[in-house]
Design a protein around this motif. Structure first.
Motif, PDB file in Angstrom:
ATOM      1  N   ASP A  26       7.994 -87.219  17.316  1.00 16.54           N
ATOM      2  CA  ASP A  26       6.915 -87.411  16.349  1.00 16.54           C
ATOM      3  C   ASP A  26       7.520 -87.675  14.966  1.00 16.54           C
ATOM      4  O   ASP A  26       8.252 -88.630  14.804  1.00 16.54           O
ATOM      5  N   SER A  27       7.263 -86.816  13.986  1.00 16.50           N
ATOM      6  CA  SER A  27       7.753 -87.075  12.627  1.00 16.50           C
ATOM      7  C   SER A  27       8.970 -86.239  12.255  1.00 16.50           C
ATOM      8  O   SER A  27       9.458 -86.329  11.132  1.00 16.50           O
ATOM      9  N   TYR A 132       6.954 -95.033   1.548  1.00 13.89           N
ATOM     10  CA  TYR A 132       6.261 -95.855   2.537  1.00 13.89           C
ATOM     11  C   TYR A 132       4.816 -95.401   2.694  1.00 13.89           C
ATOM     12  O   TYR A 132       4.542 -94.215   2.846  1.00 13.89           O
ATOM     13  N   ASP A 138      -1.275 -91.148   1.770  1.00 16.89           N
ATOM     14  CA  ASP A 138      -0.323 -91.356   2.859  1.00 16.89           C
ATOM     15  C   ASP A 138       1.085 -90.910   2.465  1.00 16.89           C
ATOM     16  O   ASP A 138       1.874 -90.509   3.322  1.00 16.89           O
ATOM     17  N   ASP A 356      11.915 -83.510   8.252  1.00 17.00           N
ATOM     18  CA  ASP A 356      11.305 -84.829   8.381  1.00 17.00           C
ATOM     19  C   ASP A 356      12.345 -85.829   8.886  1.00 17.00           C
ATOM     20  O   ASP A 356      13.496 -85.832   8.427  1.00 17.00           O
ATOM     21  N   ASP A 358      13.519 -88.642   8.222  1.00 21.69           N
ATOM     22  CA  ASP A 358      13.800 -89.683   7.233  1.00 21.69           C
ATOM     23  C   ASP A 358      15.278 -90.015   7.374  1.00 21.69           C
ATOM     24  O   ASP A 358      16.148 -89.244   6.940  1.00 21.69           O
ATOM     25  N   MET A 377      14.092 -95.154   8.662  1.00 26.31           N
ATOM     26  CA  MET A 377      13.000 -94.425   9.316  1.00 26.31           C
ATOM     27  C   MET A 377      12.416 -93.441   8.324  1.00 26.31           C
ATOM     28  O   MET A 377      13.149 -92.755   7.605  1.00 26.31           O
ATOM     29  N   ASN A 379       9.451 -90.314   8.308  1.00 29.38           N
ATOM     30  CA  ASN A 379       8.518 -89.488   9.093  1.00 29.38           C
ATOM     31  C   ASN A 379       8.491 -89.920  10.555  1.00 29.38           C
ATOM     32  O   ASN A 379       7.446 -89.912  11.210  1.00 29.38           O
ATOM     33  N   GLY A 380       9.657 -90.317  11.077  1.00 28.83           N
ATOM     34  CA  GLY A 380       9.767 -90.684  12.481  1.00 28.83           C
ATOM     35  C   GLY A 380       9.302 -92.093  12.791  1.00 28.83           C
ATOM     36  O   GLY A 380       9.361 -92.523  13.963  1.00 28.83           O
ATOM     37  N   GLU A 381       8.869 -92.838  11.785  1.00 31.74           N
ATOM     38  CA  GLU A 381       8.410 -94.209  11.991  1.00 31.74           C
ATOM     39  C   GLU A 381       9.507 -95.179  11.573  1.00 31.74           C
ATOM     40  O   GLU A 381      10.035 -95.092  10.457  1.00 31.74           O
ATOM     41  N   ILE A 382       9.845 -96.103  12.446  1.00 34.63           N
ATOM     42  CA  ILE A 382      10.874 -97.097  12.142  1.00 34.63           C
ATOM     43  C   ILE A 382      10.296 -98.148  11.192  1.00 34.63           C
ATOM     44  O   ILE A 382       9.340 -98.840  11.530  1.00 34.63           O
ATOM     45  N   ILE A 383      10.889 -98.247  10.026  1.00 35.46           N
ATOM     46  CA  ILE A 383      10.427 -99.195   9.007  1.00 35.46           C
ATOM     47  C   ILE A 383      11.285-100.454   9.024  1.00 35.46           C
ATOM     48  O   ILE A 383      10.800-101.557   8.800  1.00 35.46           O
TER      49      ILE A 383
END
Length: 387
Positions: A26-27, A132, A138, A356, A358, A377, A379-383
């Motif tokens: 997750d994050s 992000y 957000d 987190d 990051d 990355m 919060n676990g999201e690939i940017i």
């Protein structure tokens, strides 16, 4: 789940894992180490020996407050009509769609402390946010994180030109003392009202904001370049028993022996990659963070964006390393040290379990300017992924 393998992991603790792996759920960072079992259905990313570290943190900037290439319409960082504006909040002036957030993000800067400038003696409240997202909601990490105050040339120039106080350093100090004393009285009256001793004070938005400072809920973030201004900031904070971080600290290397004995929340040095545009910058040097660090003081390095564009934060750390700071210490000055000063080290600043996710991966050491960020990355999201 996401698993990153074959990475040179620089955790920003005392641990470096060569050919290590990180598991993200997750994050958050689920685990890190060697030869860990890979959960089923995981997305596996080969870092190809890349330099993996936590997302970078700029502990003092004004991103989103002075928007990129706009001028007056995008300048929302200084309410230069009143020298004491503690009730202003950066969160109400930031444009999260400012292009500079994207530039910072793709350069590995994942968290920033951004807020009002230094026109006012008391400028208002900083915000800590990720770089992000499309809305402040957000991105926000801490809505109101510190109270900006300013010493030295800036408030003198702004209000001296208006033929108002402060036009001297004495005036700046007196405005601070007056407002802090009023806030102390306001807090005491509130306390007595709760105890039923006297009537509650009439609502005062400025005092409500400063009450958090007096109660120790909100630290001071003190703009001070010159040695005498640095010492004035410390003196006044002591008078009112307030938490204090020193921002800029350009002449800190001239008073190292004094600073190392102070119980400061942090010292955030910069913007050093700039010209000597005013008198109080005459002793500007990248030796400042190095000498403070060698004295045992944990410092952070900042850009003061837009003075120095956010994406050049690692260059500032590299130049400090060139002046003698240990490479890992210089990296800590833009990761775990600012996280600790900003009271967010439980979430960011290092590669550790439950923090987190990051994460930034370079294709070589960040201080080699030929290398670039290939993976980001938040919060676990690939940017960004160019591995």
């Amino acid at each position: 789940m996401i698993v990153i393998t074959n990475a040179s992991i620089h955790t920003m603790t005392d641990l470096i894992l060569e050919n290590g792996m990180v598991i993200i759920k997750d994050s958050k960072i689920e685990d890190l180490g060697y030869n860990l079992p890979i959960p089923e259905n995981s997305l596996v990313i080969d870092a190809k020996g890349g330099f993996l570290m936590p997302g970078l943190i700029d502990a003092h900037c004004h991103v989103g407050m002075w928007e990129n290439g706009i001028g007056f319409e995008g300048a929302d960082g200084n309410e230069a009509t009143d020298p004491a504006t503690p009730h202003l909040r950066a969160i109400d002036g930031i444009n999260p769609l400012d292009k500079c957030f994207e530039e910072a993000l793709h350069s590995g800067i994942t968290t920033v402390s951004t807020g009002p400038g230094s026109a006012n003696v008391i400028g208002g409240q900083f915000t800590i946010m990720k770089t992000y997202g499309k809305t402040i909601d957000d991105m926000v990490v801490k809505e109101c994180s510190s109270m900006k105050i300013a010493f030295g040339e800036n408030p003198k120039r702004v209000y001296g030109n208006q033929k108002k106080s402060p036009s001297t350093r004495m005036g700046t100090a007196s405005i601070l003392r007056e407002n802090f004393k009023k806030a102390e009285i306001y807090v005491e009256k509130q306390k007595k009202a709760i105890e039923g001793i006297e009537k509650a004070p009439e609502f005062d938005m400025k005092m409500e904001a400063l009450a958090k400072v007096i109660k120790g809920e909100l630290p001071l973030k003190a703009h001070a370049h010159r040695a005498d201004d640095i010492l004035s900031a410390i003196r006044i904070a002591k008078e009112f028993d307030l938490d204090l971080s020193l921002e800029h600290c350009t002449e800190g290397h001239l008073i190292v022996d004094y600073l190392k004995n102070e119980n400061l929340k942090g010292i955030i040095v910069g913007p050093t990659l700039s010209d000597r545009s005013k008198v109080e910058l005459q002793n500007l040097t990248f030796k400042t963070p190095t000498l403070l660090n060698h004295a045992g003081i944990k410092i952070s390095i900042m850009t003061d964006h837009p003075v120095i564009p956010l994406q050049y934060l690692p260059i500032c750390a590299a130049l400090a390393a060139r002046e003698g700071m240990d490479d890992e210490e210089a990296l800590r000055s833009i990761t775990i040290n600012p996280a600790k000063t900003l009271d967010i080290s439980h979430r960011v600043g290092s590669i550790e379990k439950n923090k987190d996710a990051d994460i930034v991966i370079y294709n070589g050491h960040p201080f080699d300017l030929r290398n670039k960020v290939e993976f980001v990355m938040i919060n676990g999201e690939i940017i960004r992924n160019e591995l």
